[in-house]
Design an enzyme around this catalytic site. Structure first.
Site, PDB file in Angstrom:
ATOM      1  N   SER A  85      -5.836  16.733  16.544  1.00 55.43           N
ATOM      2  CA  SER A  85      -6.531  16.602  17.865  1.00 55.43           C
ATOM      3  C   SER A  85      -7.117  17.728  18.367  1.00 55.43           C
ATOM      4  O   SER A  85      -7.089  18.149  19.587  1.00 55.43           O
ATOM      5  CB  SER A  85      -5.335  16.421  18.994  1.00 55.43           C
ATOM      6  OG  SER A  85      -4.595  15.002  18.560  1.00 55.43           O
ATOM      7  N   GLU A 129      -1.337  21.710   9.832  1.00 53.16           N
ATOM      8  CA  GLU A 129      -1.391  20.384  10.707  1.00 53.16           C
ATOM      9  C   GLU A 129      -0.437  20.144  11.121  1.00 53.16           C
ATOM     10  O   GLU A 129       0.434  19.421  10.316  1.00 53.16           O
ATOM     11  CB  GLU A 129      -2.462  19.437   9.939  1.00 53.16           C
ATOM     12  CG  GLU A 129      -3.656  19.852   9.541  1.00 53.16           C
ATOM     13  CD  GLU A 129      -4.834  18.682   9.159  1.00 53.16           C
ATOM     14  OE1 GLU A 129      -5.824  18.605   9.673  1.00 53.16           O
ATOM     15  OE2 GLU A 129      -4.240  17.671   8.624  1.00 53.16           O
ATOM     16  N   HIS A 156      -2.635  16.404   2.500  1.00 54.59           N
ATOM     17  CA  HIS A 156      -2.785  16.126   3.884  1.00 54.59           C
ATOM     18  C   HIS A 156      -1.424  15.195   3.988  1.00 54.59           C
ATOM     19  O   HIS A 156      -0.747  14.368   3.288  1.00 54.59           O
ATOM     20  CB  HIS A 156      -3.937  15.099   3.982  1.00 54.59           C
ATOM     21  CG  HIS A 156      -4.103  14.776   5.566  1.00 54.59           C
ATOM     22  ND1 HIS A 156      -3.345  13.915   6.034  1.00 54.59           N
ATOM     23  CD2 HIS A 156      -5.011  15.487   6.303  1.00 54.59           C
ATOM     24  CE1 HIS A 156      -3.780  13.962   7.453  1.00 54.59           C
ATOM     25  NE2 HIS A 156      -4.882  15.017   7.564  1.00 54.59           N
ATOM     26  N   GLY A 171      -3.795  12.853  15.315  1.00 52.22           N
ATOM     27  CA  GLY A 171      -4.414  11.448  15.839  1.00 52.22           C
ATOM     28  C   GLY A 171      -3.620  11.104  17.151  1.00 52.22           C
ATOM     29  O   GLY A 171      -3.708   9.912  17.472  1.00 52.22           O
ATOM     30  N   LYS A 191     -11.385  10.666   6.851  1.00 53.46           N
ATOM     31  CA  LYS A 191     -10.203   9.760   6.375  1.00 53.46           C
ATOM     32  C   LYS A 191     -10.853   8.346   5.972  1.00 53.46           C
ATOM     33  O   LYS A 191     -12.049   8.480   5.244  1.00 53.46           O
ATOM     34  CB  LYS A 191      -9.314   9.527   7.890  1.00 53.46           C
ATOM     35  CG  LYS A 191      -8.738  11.058   7.987  1.00 53.46           C
ATOM     36  CD  LYS A 191      -7.735  10.721   9.172  1.00 53.46           C
ATOM     37  CE  LYS A 191      -7.116  12.292   9.512  1.00 53.46           C
ATOM     38  NZ  LYS A 191      -5.892  12.317  10.521  1.00 53.46           N
TER      39      LYS A 191
HETATM   40  P1  13P Z   1      -7.204  14.491  14.265  1.00 54.15           P
HETATM   41  O1  13P Z   1      -8.478  15.476  14.486  1.00 54.15           O
HETATM   42  O2  13P Z   1      -7.736  12.932  14.401  1.00 54.15           O
HETATM   43  O3  13P Z   1      -5.836  14.711  15.299  1.00 54.15           O
HETATM   44  O4  13P Z   1      -6.830  14.590  12.753  1.00 54.15           O
HETATM   45  C1  13P Z   1      -6.608  15.785  12.077  1.00 54.15           C
HETATM   46  C2  13P Z   1      -6.557  15.489  10.750  1.00 54.15           C
HETATM   47  O5  13P Z   1      -5.503  14.791  10.291  1.00 54.15           O
HETATM   48  C3  13P Z   1      -7.439  16.223   9.926  1.00 54.15           C
HETATM   49  O6  13P Z   1      -7.163  16.276   8.782  1.00 54.15           O
END
Ligand code: 13P
Length: 251
Positions: free
Chosen positions: A214, A168, A96, A174, A11
């Site tokens: 997560s 996702e 995403h 997150g 990110k």
């Molecule tokens: P996290 O692993 O921080 O929850 O993020 C997942 C994500 O968005 C991967 O593209």
């Protein structure tokens, strides 16, 4: 046998020097081992060429986190799929939820991006997933199905076969709130059935479907043990080499 993959999504984290150091650490950690999955890091555009220069591409794949929906020209600030490919990167994350939510990326835009990524021999890691409200009102299967149909189902079977999917659930990103292994498996099996209905069982069986949200060393093994979970797309836990490697070695 479809590929097992663990991909990091950094990110908007790390400056160039920090990112190169992180990539070196992951590269170093991979030297001594033979992971049971492909390992990829998807990094900010500014880091691509420098990271490519310090990794062994036979052990660690490199990708971008986005690309433009236009080929080239007067699109100030955009980075094209061809530019991404010219850095040595071979993957690109598309769709995403953060791009959909904060930058208004629609299925129509994503179709353009997908086409350009494939033209430039980039492997798209295409993200889908519902928000909490959709899960709560039991429309999560319909939402995910529509995301797949709208953006992907005009592809030929051959092109579809080049794509990696990442489920996702937005409520798990997150937040520390991981989908349970059963929730992930249920949705991944559903996604595979949607693909099978359109492209046939053989294509569906070959499609890698990653889980993201997560995912961490403490829950990765349980998630990856599920038959339809082919790996992970990792945000926060990909920013520390030890945590990321803890997920890689969960296979
Ligand atoms: P996290 O692993 O921080 O929850 O993020 C997942 C994500 O968005 C991967 O593209």
């Amino acid at each position: 046998m479809r590929k097992k993959i663990v991909a990091g999504n950094w990110k908007m984290n790390t400056n160039l020097q920090e990112g190169v150091a992180l990539a070196k650490d992951v590269n170093e950690a991979l030297k001594g081992i033979a992971p049971k999955c492909d390992v990829v890091v998807c990094v900010p555009f500014t880091h691509l060429a420098s990271v490519n220069a310090v990794i062994d591409s036979t052990k660690l794949g490199l990708g971008a986190e986005n690309c433009a929906d236009q080929k080239s020209g007067a699109y100030t600030g955009e980075v094209s799929a061809s530019m991404v490919a010219s850095t040595g990167a071979t993957y690109v994350i598309l769709g995403h939820s953060e791009r959909r939510q904060y930058y208004g990326e629609t299925s129509a835009i994503l179709k353009e991006k997908l086409g350009l990524a494939l033209e430039n021999n980039l492997t798209p890691i295409f993200c889908i997933g519902e928000v909490l409200e959709e899960r709560d009102n039991n429309t999560h299967f319909d939402v995910v199905k529509a995301q797949i149909e709208e953006a992907l189902f005009e592809l030929s079977a051959e092109d579809f076969g080049k794509i990696i999917l990442a489920y996702e659930p937005v409520w798990a990103i997150g937040t520390g709130k991981t989908a349970t292994d059963d929730q992930a498996e249920e949705m991944h099996a559903f996604i595979r059935s949607v693909i099978a209905a359109k492209y046939g069982d053989a294509v569906a069986e070959e499609t890698s479907i990653l889980y993201g949200g997560s995912c961490k060393p403490s829950n990765a093994a349980q998630l990856f043990a599920k038959p339809n979970v082919d790996g992970g797309l990792i945000g926060g836990a990909s920013l520390k080499a030890a945590d990321f490697m803890g997920i890689v070695t969960a296979f």
